[in-house]
Design an enzyme around this catalytic site. Structure first.
Site: not given
Ligand SMILES: NC(=O)c1ccc[n+]([C@@H]2O[C@H](COP(=O)([O-])OP(=O)(O)OC[C@H]3O[C@@H](n4cnc5c(N)ncnc54)[C@H](O)[C@@H]3O)[C@@H](O)[C@H]2O)c1
Length: 234
Positions: A129, A142
């Protein structure tokens, strides 16, 4: 080894991971999704309900891939979540749970998958991130997990090369929930819009593919320019 390339994407029941899974299916790969959600997203991927912070579960997941798909060419360590709380209220258990999913899971997955990834001359993509570099208040666990993941990425790239490449994607604001967005949410970005899951999916696909063969240990910030923008209040 079977012909069709296989990628394991964690946390792909929704959001960034799901878009990456759909993209890789479109590119003709076999896709395995590991997520802790009860149900998979209903796409043509094999769904394995898994808590990726649990070592036994990760070992079983990789064993299953060896048996079912017979190869592992790509690993996208995407599962993650945030707890936003003042540090005085953040318990050690909460801190540890964020570190376990966002950071330790990548150690577990790569450790378990190393032999298969080496055999396939594979590629690992970690999803960190822009919060590895900058913060809002009350996001300590985080930010620490994502900073650690960025460092783990280059450590793995050095240890596992030349067989396995390991790179990091650091997204900024990606609209995964389809929430209503204000005009200024878009216009504050130098590119003029908030990010979409398809933006990250394209980058992940390139890093998994053969055209990125000279790239390892690198971080790719995908944030519409936000971390390059100097902000002073008037
Ligand atoms: N959306 C954003 O703006 C953004 C920005 C920077 C980083 N990220 C990173 O991208 C990744 C995906 O994020 P997203 O926005 O798609 O979120 P999201 O919540 O839509 O997806 C995350 C998924 O991870 C799964 N998950 C969480 N803990 C878990 C575990 N212990 N075992 C198995 N599955 C698990 C959840 O069930 C969910 O389906 C994350 O690592 C997040 O930190 C997202």
């Amino acid at each position: 080894m079977p012909d069709q390339r296989t990628v394991l994407i964690t946390g792909a029941a929704s959001g960034i991971g799901l878009a990456a899974a759909e993209r890789m299916l479109g590119e003709g790969w076999r896709v395995v999704i590991a997520d802790r959600a009860e149900r998979g997203p209903g796409i043509a991927a094999r769904y394995v309900r898994t808590d990726v912070s649990d070592e036994a579960a990760v070992t079983a997941l990789i064993d299953g891939i060896e048996k079912e798909e017979g190869r592992l060419d790509g690993l996208v360590c995407n599962a993650g979540f945030m707890i936003r709380k003042p540090i005085a209220e953040l318990s050690l258990a909460e801190w540890s749970s964020v570190l376990a999913t966002n950071l330790t899971s990548t150690f577990l997955l790569v450790k378990a998958g190393e032999a298969l990834l080496r055999a396939a001359k594979g590629s690992v993509v970690t999803i960190a991130s822009t919060r590895a570099h900058q913060s809002e208040p009350d996001t300590e666990s985080y930010a620490a997990s994502k900073g650690g993941l960025l460092a783990l990425t280059h450590a793995l790239a050095i240890s596992l090369g030349p067989d396995i490449r390991v790179n990091c994607v650091s997204p900024g604001w990606i609209d995964t929930k389809g929430e209503p967005l204000r005009p200024q949410d878009h216009t504050q970005h130098p590119v003029g819009r908030v990010g979409r899951p398809a933006d990250t999916a394209a980058l992940i696909a390139w890093l998994l593919g053969r055209e990125s063969g000279f790239v390892t240990g690198s971080e790719f910030v995908i944030d519409g320019g936000m971390t390059r923008k100097m902000i002073y209040e008037e």
